[in-house]
Write a protein that holds these residues in place. Structure first.
Motif, PDB file in Angstrom:
ATOM      1  N   ALA A  36       0.823  -1.212   0.000  1.00  0.00           N
ATOM      2  CA  ALA A  36       0.000   0.000   0.000  1.00  0.00           C
ATOM      3  C   ALA A  36       0.858   1.264   0.000  1.00  0.00           C
ATOM      4  O   ALA A  36       0.473   2.286  -0.566  1.00  0.00           O
ATOM      5  N   LEU A  37       2.021   1.201   0.623  1.00  0.00           N
ATOM      6  CA  LEU A  37       2.899   2.367   0.675  1.00  0.00           C
ATOM      7  C   LEU A  37       3.552   2.643  -0.672  1.00  0.00           C
ATOM      8  O   LEU A  37       3.609   3.786  -1.122  1.00  0.00           O
ATOM      9  N   TYR A  46      -6.433   6.412   0.734  1.00  0.00           N
ATOM     10  CA  TYR A  46      -6.266   6.356   2.189  1.00  0.00           C
ATOM     11  C   TYR A  46      -5.592   7.584   2.779  1.00  0.00           C
ATOM     12  O   TYR A  46      -5.454   7.692   4.000  1.00  0.00           O
ATOM     13  N   TYR A  47      -5.167   8.523   1.918  1.00  0.00           N
ATOM     14  CA  TYR A  47      -4.525   9.749   2.394  1.00  0.00           C
ATOM     15  C   TYR A  47      -5.000  10.905   1.523  1.00  0.00           C
ATOM     16  O   TYR A  47      -4.504  11.108   0.422  1.00  0.00           O
ATOM     17  N   GLU A  48      -5.957  11.656   2.039  1.00  0.00           N
ATOM     18  CA  GLU A  48      -6.591  12.701   1.227  1.00  0.00           C
ATOM     19  C   GLU A  48      -5.662  13.860   0.885  1.00  0.00           C
ATOM     20  O   GLU A  48      -5.992  14.698   0.054  1.00  0.00           O
ATOM     21  N   LEU A 158      -0.063   7.790   7.894  1.00  0.00           N
ATOM     22  CA  LEU A 158       0.297   6.566   8.604  1.00  0.00           C
ATOM     23  C   LEU A 158      -0.952   5.789   9.021  1.00  0.00           C
ATOM     24  O   LEU A 158      -1.031   4.570   8.820  1.00  0.00           O
ATOM     25  N   ASP A 159      -1.946   6.481   9.586  1.00  0.00           N
ATOM     26  CA  ASP A 159      -3.183   5.817   9.991  1.00  0.00           C
ATOM     27  C   ASP A 159      -3.906   5.194   8.799  1.00  0.00           C
ATOM     28  O   ASP A 159      -4.389   4.063   8.869  1.00  0.00           O
ATOM     29  N   GLY A 160      -3.942   5.930   7.686  1.00  0.00           N
ATOM     30  CA  GLY A 160      -4.592   5.409   6.485  1.00  0.00           C
ATOM     31  C   GLY A 160      -3.858   4.200   5.919  1.00  0.00           C
ATOM     32  O   GLY A 160      -4.486   3.230   5.475  1.00  0.00           O
ATOM     33  N   LEU A 161      -2.541   4.256   5.942  1.00  0.00           N
ATOM     34  CA  LEU A 161      -1.732   3.133   5.474  1.00  0.00           C
ATOM     35  C   LEU A 161      -2.017   1.883   6.299  1.00  0.00           C
ATOM     36  O   LEU A 161      -2.253   0.797   5.751  1.00  0.00           O
ATOM     37  N   THR A 164      -5.505   0.477   5.611  1.00  0.00           N
ATOM     38  CA  THR A 164      -5.512  -0.200   4.317  1.00  0.00           C
ATOM     39  C   THR A 164      -4.861  -1.575   4.422  1.00  0.00           C
ATOM     40  O   THR A 164      -5.368  -2.561   3.884  1.00  0.00           O
ATOM     41  N   ALA A 165      -3.746  -1.649   5.124  1.00  0.00           N
ATOM     42  CA  ALA A 165      -3.059  -2.940   5.297  1.00  0.00           C
ATOM     43  C   ALA A 165      -3.914  -3.913   6.100  1.00  0.00           C
ATOM     44  O   ALA A 165      -3.930  -5.120   5.802  1.00  0.00           O
ATOM     45  N   ARG A 166      -4.628  -3.413   7.109  1.00  0.00           N
ATOM     46  CA  ARG A 166      -5.506  -4.293   7.898  1.00  0.00           C
ATOM     47  C   ARG A 166      -6.601  -4.900   7.028  1.00  0.00           C
ATOM     48  O   ARG A 166      -6.952  -6.057   7.169  1.00  0.00           O
ATOM     49  N   ARG A 167      -7.167  -4.097   6.125  1.00  0.00           N
ATOM     50  CA  ARG A 167      -8.243  -4.590   5.257  1.00  0.00           C
ATOM     51  C   ARG A 167      -7.735  -5.615   4.256  1.00  0.00           C
ATOM     52  O   ARG A 167      -8.499  -6.437   3.767  1.00  0.00           O
TER      53      ARG A 167
END
Length: 169
Positions: A36-37, A46-48, A158-161, A164-167
């Motif tokens: 995702a990164l 995931y990062y507006e 970082l929170d969005g990353l 996204t990885a959790r999903r």
């Protein structure tokens, strides 16, 4: 734990501005977070604060060593070149960093070094560290702005990353 590798001109404490954000979490897969990164096409989802991402050299949307790209963030049109790209491997953290710049005169020029480090820790934990140093007049202004837009913006990234990885699991 590992640390960011800094070019001499961007060593924290020697630049106009420095931002550091870190999370250590359990239950997040390193491979999913890395994917995702490094896939810039995923960033806006995931990062507006990242938009208008384009690659100059025909590569992309996945980052790679030496890739040249452009994106808009914090209202700045940033040109960037990947200066470090090491995919995670057994016992080795994933590292990606880029030099970014905003063209301009002495009052508006901005130079940054933005780095990410992703590593597994014992107990099934993942550590994600992102840090950025900046030089130039805009960096001086950002350093004194409260709340700090760099700290808050990078925390959102970082929170969005991580979400996204959790999903992806």
């Amino acid at each position: 734990m590992n640390e960011i590798i800094w070019p001499a001109d961007y060593l924290p404490g020697t630049t106009a501005n420095f931002a550091s954000n870190e999370e250590i979490v359990a239950g997040v897969d390193l491979a999913a977070a890395w994917a995702a990164l490094v896939d810039t096409s995923a960033w806006p989802a995931y990062y507006e604060n990242a938009s208008d991402i384009r690659f100059h050299d025909g590569s992309g949307p996945v980052l790679s060593a030496g890739a040249r790209f452009r994106f808009t963030t914090f209202g700045f049109p940033v040109e960037a070149e990947v200066t470090e790209f090491i995919a995670p491997a057994a016992g080795q953290p994933g590292r990606v960093a880029w030099h970014g710049w905003v063209e301009g005169d002495a009052e508006s020029r901005l130079d940054v070094h933005h780095a990410w480090l992703l590593e597994t820790l014992d107990g099934g934990r993942l550590r994600v560290l992102t840090q950025e140093t900046q030089t130039g007049k805009p960096a001086e202004a950002l350093a004194t702005t409260r709340p700090n837009p760099m700290i808050n913006g990078h925390q959102a990234w970082l929170d969005g990353l991580l979400a996204t990885a959790r999903r992806a699991i």
